[in-house]
Design a protein around this motif. Sequence first.
Motif, PDB file in Angstrom:
ATOM      1  N   GLY A 108      -1.839   5.501  -4.664  1.00 43.11           N
ATOM      2  CA  GLY A 108      -2.110   6.379  -3.529  1.00 43.11           C
ATOM      3  C   GLY A 108      -3.534   6.245  -3.037  1.00 43.11           C
ATOM      4  O   GLY A 108      -3.783   6.189  -1.818  1.00 43.11           O
ATOM      5  N   VAL A 109      -4.483   6.183  -3.968  1.00 41.36           N
ATOM      6  CA  VAL A 109      -5.890   5.979  -3.592  1.00 41.36           C
ATOM      7  C   VAL A 109      -6.058   4.648  -2.867  1.00 41.36           C
ATOM      8  O   VAL A 109      -6.716   4.564  -1.822  1.00 41.36           O
ATOM      9  CB  VAL A 109      -6.794   6.030  -4.843  1.00 41.36           C
ATOM     10  N   ALA A 110      -5.457   3.589  -3.419  1.00 36.51           N
ATOM     11  CA  ALA A 110      -5.587   2.261  -2.811  1.00 36.51           C
ATOM     12  C   ALA A 110      -4.965   2.223  -1.426  1.00 36.51           C
ATOM     13  O   ALA A 110      -5.531   1.644  -0.492  1.00 36.51           O
ATOM     14  CB  ALA A 110      -4.935   1.209  -3.717  1.00 36.51           C
ATOM     15  N   LEU A 111      -3.802   2.844  -1.272  1.00 40.19           N
ATOM     16  CA  LEU A 111      -3.104   2.844   0.010  1.00 40.19           C
ATOM     17  C   LEU A 111      -3.935   3.541   1.083  1.00 40.19           C
ATOM     18  O   LEU A 111      -4.110   3.025   2.192  1.00 40.19           O
ATOM     19  CB  LEU A 111      -1.748   3.522  -0.153  1.00 40.19           C
ATOM     20  N   LEU A 112      -4.481   4.702   0.769  1.00 34.70           N
ATOM     21  CA  LEU A 112      -5.323   5.406   1.737  1.00 34.70           C
ATOM     22  C   LEU A 112      -6.613   4.630   1.984  1.00 34.70           C
ATOM     23  O   LEU A 112      -7.104   4.568   3.115  1.00 34.70           O
ATOM     24  CB  LEU A 112      -5.630   6.818   1.235  1.00 34.70           C
ATOM     25  N   GLY A 113      -7.159   4.050   0.933  1.00 32.28           N
ATOM     26  CA  GLY A 113      -8.412   3.308   1.071  1.00 32.28           C
ATOM     27  C   GLY A 113      -8.289   2.076   1.936  1.00 32.28           C
ATOM     28  O   GLY A 113      -9.233   1.717   2.656  1.00 32.28           O
ATOM     29  N   ILE A 114      -7.152   1.408   1.893  1.00 31.71           N
ATOM     30  CA  ILE A 114      -6.950   0.195   2.687  1.00 31.71           C
ATOM     31  C   ILE A 114      -7.114   0.478   4.175  1.00 31.71           C
ATOM     32  O   ILE A 114      -7.594  -0.364   4.935  1.00 31.71           O
ATOM     33  CB  ILE A 114      -5.570  -0.416   2.369  1.00 31.71           C
ATOM     34  N   LEU A 115      -6.740   1.676   4.594  1.00 32.23           N
ATOM     35  CA  LEU A 115      -6.851   2.015   6.014  1.00 32.23           C
ATOM     36  C   LEU A 115      -8.299   1.969   6.487  1.00 32.23           C
ATOM     37  O   LEU A 115      -8.557   1.676   7.665  1.00 32.23           O
ATOM     38  CB  LEU A 115      -6.256   3.399   6.267  1.00 32.23           C
TER      39      LEU A 115
ATOM     40  N   TRP B 232      -5.152  10.385   6.759  1.00 32.43           N
ATOM     41  CA  TRP B 232      -5.161  10.764   5.339  1.00 32.43           C
ATOM     42  C   TRP B 232      -4.578  12.160   5.141  1.00 32.43           C
ATOM     43  O   TRP B 232      -3.725  12.371   4.281  1.00 32.43           O
ATOM     44  CB  TRP B 232      -6.594  10.740   4.801  1.00 32.43           C
ATOM     45  N   ILE B 233      -5.078  13.106   5.928  1.00 30.80           N
ATOM     46  CA  ILE B 233      -4.609  14.491   5.794  1.00 30.80           C
ATOM     47  C   ILE B 233      -3.099  14.563   6.035  1.00 30.80           C
ATOM     48  O   ILE B 233      -2.357  15.212   5.287  1.00 30.80           O
ATOM     49  CB  ILE B 233      -5.365  15.412   6.765  1.00 30.80           C
ATOM     50  N   PHE B 234      -2.647  13.872   7.064  1.00 33.11           N
ATOM     51  CA  PHE B 234      -1.220  13.874   7.394  1.00 33.11           C
ATOM     52  C   PHE B 234      -0.392  13.319   6.238  1.00 33.11           C
ATOM     53  O   PHE B 234       0.643  13.900   5.861  1.00 33.11           O
ATOM     54  CB  PHE B 234      -0.982  13.056   8.658  1.00 33.11           C
TER      55      PHE B 234
END
Length: 457
Positions: A30-37, A407-409
Motif C-alpha cells: 500500500g505504501v509503495a502503491l501510493l508512493g509511485i504516484l 491518496w485520501i480517496f
Amino acid sequence: METSASTATAETLRPVDRADRIRSIDVIRGVALLGILMMNIPYFGLPEGILGSLKFDHPGDANYLTHQVIEILFSGKMRALFSMLFGAGVILLTTRKEHSAGLSVADIYYRRILWMVLFGVIDAYVLLWAGDILYAYGLCGLFLFPFRKLAPRYLMLASLVCFTVLIVKGNLRFYDSKGKREAYLKVVALEKQKKKLTDAQKEDKKAWETVVKNGKPDQKKIDEEIKKVRSGYPTVWAFYLPINSEIQSEVMYNFYFWDAIEMMFLGMALYRLGVFTGRLRRRGYLALLLIGYGIGLPLGWWVHQETAASHADFGRYLDSHFWAPNRTTYDIRRVTMALGHVGLIMIVYQSGWLRWLTGALSAVGQMAFSNYVMQTLICTFIFFGYGLGNFGKLTYYELYYVVAGIWIFQLIGSPLWLRFFYFGPLEWAWRSLTYWKRQPFRIVQPDSETAVSGVQA
C-alpha cells in the motif's frame, strides 16, 4: 477421509483466503502503491520538456525543494519496493499452490502473468498511461518462475548481476556523451587556430550541439504537446502511440527489464529471509532503518546536487567527472532507502502504532491492481483533454495537491470497498480469468443461507 485428485485440484484452484494473507506485505504494498504516484504525477500533468527547468532553474523555490524531497526520499524507491514485493509474490503464489498434488503451478502462474501483460497493454494503449509498469512486470515475470526455489544467496547474486548490467549501461551512455563533448572541444580548439575543419569534425561539432539543444526546453514543442494532450481522445491517443511503442520496446529492453527484475530477485531473497513477513525482531528492522537511511539519505542529497550541476551546465559536468555519479549510485540509493522504508514500516506495524493508517494501507495494498489503474483513470481525467483538460496548467509542486487528494480517496475508499467485496474489481477479474472460473465477489452476510465459510481475498 479420502480426497480425489480432482477434488484436491478444484479446492486448490482458488485465490488465497483473506485470513491467510500476510498483512505486513499488504501494508508495504500500500505504501509503495501510493508512493509511485509521486513519481508518475509529473508525467500525467506536465510536458516533459519543461520538467527539468521547473525542478532546477530556481534553487530554493517550492518546485526545487519539492523535487529535492521527492528525489531523495521516494524517487525509484517506491518502484523498488513494488518490484521487490512482486518478486516476493512469485514465491508466495507458487509455494502455496505446490502444497497440493495434482495442481499445475506453472499453468496458474503463467496464466496470471500473461493476463498481466495484456492489462499492461490496455493501460498504455487504451487508458493512455505511458509510464505503465504492468507490461514490464509481466515480461519480467515470464523469466522468474525457474528461480523460485533458489536460496537467498543465489537470488541476491542474480540481483547483483542485473545491478552490474545497469551500471555498465549507464556509464556507457555517460562515456558516449563525454566522447561527443571531447570531440567538440577539439573542434573548437581547431577553430580558434583558424584551421579548416573536415566533414567528420563538422559532424563532431554538430553532434554535441544537438546534445546541448535537446537538453534545453523547446517552447514550440512544449506548446504543441500541451495543445495535443488537451485535445480529444483520438488526438491524445495518436500523440502517445509512438511514445508507448518506444517505451515498451527499446526502453523496455535497455532499461526497464533490468531495473525491475533486479529488484524482483532481491525481493524473492528478502521474502525467504522473512524481512517482509515480520520474522525479524524489532532490532533487525531498526538496523534496516538506520543503515538504509544512513547510507541512502546523504548519498541521495549528494547526487541531487550533482544532478542540479549537470542541468546547469552539462558540458562542464562531463568535463569534471570520469564516471556517472547518478547512474552508478542509483541502485545503491534506492535499495538502501527502500530497505530503510521497510524497516520503518515494520517497526510501526509490529508496534501497533497508527493502526487506523496501517489498516487503510493494508486495504490499499490488497487492491493494488485496481488502485494502480484507478490512478491512471483519475489522472488522465484531470489532465487530458477528454476530461478536465488541466495538462500544463499546474506547476510542479502544485501537482502534489492532486496526489494528496488521490491518496485520501484511496485510503478511505479501499477499506470501505473491502467491507462489501472480497476483491478489488480488477483483482476479481484477474483471478476469475486466471482460474477460468467466476470467483465470488460480493461478501455474503454470515446469517444468509448462502454464506460461505471461507472469506477469500
